[in-house]
Design a protein around this motif. Structure first.
Motif, PDB file in Angstrom:
ATOM      1  N   SER A   1      10.840  29.545 -26.687  1.00  9.12           N
ATOM      2  CA  SER A   1      12.074  30.308 -26.681  1.00  9.12           C
ATOM      3  C   SER A   1      13.242  29.412 -27.113  1.00  9.12           C
ATOM      4  N   ALA A   2      14.159  29.971 -27.821  1.00 11.54           N
ATOM      5  CA  ALA A   2      15.292  29.207 -28.365  1.00 11.54           C
ATOM      6  C   ALA A   2      16.366  28.974 -27.305  1.00 11.54           C
ATOM      7  N   ARG A   3      17.108  27.894 -27.485  1.00  9.96           N
ATOM      8  CA  ARG A   3      18.248  27.634 -26.602  1.00  9.96           C
ATOM      9  C   ARG A   3      19.374  28.595 -26.948  1.00  9.96           C
ATOM     10  N   ARG A   4      20.171  28.918 -25.929  1.00 11.36           N
ATOM     11  CA  ARG A   4      21.306  29.830 -26.129  1.00 11.36           C
ATOM     12  C   ARG A   4      22.528  29.255 -25.460  1.00 11.36           C
ATOM     13  N   ALA A   5      23.643  29.335 -26.146  1.00 14.82           N
ATOM     14  CA  ALA A   5      24.916  28.945 -25.531  1.00 14.82           C
ATOM     15  C   ALA A   5      25.212  29.955 -24.432  1.00 14.82           C
ATOM     16  N   THR A   6      25.446  29.444 -23.211  1.00 16.26           N
ATOM     17  CA  THR A   6      25.597  30.312 -22.039  1.00 16.26           C
ATOM     18  C   THR A   6      26.844  29.932 -21.255  1.00 16.26           C
ATOM     19  N   ALA A   7      27.587  30.936 -20.820  1.00 15.13           N
ATOM     20  CA  ALA A   7      28.767  30.733 -19.983  1.00 15.13           C
ATOM     21  C   ALA A   7      28.494  31.367 -18.623  1.00 15.13           C
ATOM     22  N   PHE A   8      28.900  30.657 -17.552  1.00 18.66           N
ATOM     23  CA  PHE A   8      28.621  31.099 -16.186  1.00 18.66           C
ATOM     24  C   PHE A   8      29.899  31.344 -15.403  1.00 18.66           C
ATOM     25  N   LEU A   9      29.881  32.372 -14.567  1.00 15.84           N
ATOM     26  CA  LEU A   9      30.885  32.601 -13.533  1.00 15.84           C
ATOM     27  C   LEU A   9      30.103  32.672 -12.226  1.00 15.84           C
ATOM     28  N   LEU A  10      30.216  31.622 -11.423  1.00 21.26           N
ATOM     29  CA  LEU A  10      29.462  31.523 -10.176  1.00 21.26           C
ATOM     30  C   LEU A  10      30.421  31.664  -9.001  1.00 21.26           C
ATOM     31  N   LYS A  11      30.112  32.557  -8.080  1.00 23.09           N
ATOM     32  CA  LYS A  11      30.957  32.776  -6.910  1.00 23.09           C
ATOM     33  C   LYS A  11      30.109  32.696  -5.651  1.00 23.09           C
TER      34      LYS A  11
ATOM     35  N   PHE B   1      26.305  35.608 -21.166  1.00 19.37           N
ATOM     36  CA  PHE B   1      27.329  35.504 -20.133  1.00 19.37           C
ATOM     37  C   PHE B   1      26.702  35.874 -18.790  1.00 19.37           C
ATOM     38  N   VAL B   2      26.773  34.950 -17.828  1.00 15.41           N
ATOM     39  CA  VAL B   2      26.126  35.130 -16.534  1.00 15.41           C
ATOM     40  C   VAL B   2      27.193  35.210 -15.442  1.00 15.41           C
ATOM     41  N   VAL B   3      27.112  36.250 -14.626  1.00 11.58           N
ATOM     42  CA  VAL B   3      27.971  36.402 -13.450  1.00 11.58           C
ATOM     43  C   VAL B   3      27.046  36.395 -12.241  1.00 11.58           C
ATOM     44  N   GLN B   4      27.289  35.461 -11.297  1.00 11.82           N
ATOM     45  CA  GLN B   4      26.429  35.324 -10.125  1.00 11.82           C
ATOM     46  C   GLN B   4      27.279  35.342  -8.874  1.00 11.82           C
ATOM     47  N   TYR B   5      26.788  36.068  -7.856  1.00 18.66           N
ATOM     48  CA  TYR B   5      27.446  36.114  -6.552  1.00 18.66           C
ATOM     49  C   TYR B   5      26.372  36.180  -5.476  1.00 18.66           C
ATOM     50  N   VAL B   6      26.677  35.682  -4.286  1.00 20.48           N
ATOM     51  CA  VAL B   6      25.711  35.631  -3.189  1.00 20.48           C
ATOM     52  C   VAL B   6      25.600  36.953  -2.424  1.00 20.48           C
ATOM     53  N   GLY B   7      26.263  37.975  -2.878  1.00 23.37           N
ATOM     54  CA  GLY B   7      26.212  39.293  -2.248  1.00 23.37           C
ATOM     55  C   GLY B   7      26.229  40.373  -3.320  1.00 23.37           C
TER      56      GLY B   7
END
Length: 94
Positions: A1-11, A43-49
């Motif tokens: 699989s190819a690499r991808r430029a990724t941006a994260f918003l982690l909360k 674009f990744v958005v992550q939250y613990v809830g």
């Protein structure tokens, strides 16, 4: 699989709410705006809830705008349940 430029918003739990909303993403959601100005394809958005439906729709709209301008763009929303599954799968949660 190819690499991808990724941006994260982690909360994390520091936002002090059960469900993450747009208002929890900086003043007037400016962290979301900055996320989508990053030179990324994923674009990744992550939250613990839970993540609010309006935040998900906002992310979908921003991705649609990028696609309409001819950019490659996809998104991933990782809520609390997904976060727990990932941590468990990698031996970080029992």
């Amino acid at each position: 699989s190819a690499r991808r430029a990724t941006a994260f918003l982690l909360k994390g739990p520091g936002i002090g709410r059960r469900e993450m909303t747009i208002a929890d993403c900086g003043k007037r959601g400016d962290q979301l705006v900055r996320l989508f100005t990053a030179p990324a394809d994923l674009f990744v958005v992550q939250y613990v809830g839970p993540v609010s439906e309006m935040l998900i729709r906002d992310v979908q709209g921003k991705v649609a705008e990028l696609l309409a301008r001819g950019r490659t763009a996809q998104y991933l929303i990782i809520d609390g349940q997904d976060t727990a599954r990932l941590l468990y799968a990698h031996g970080k949660l029992q």
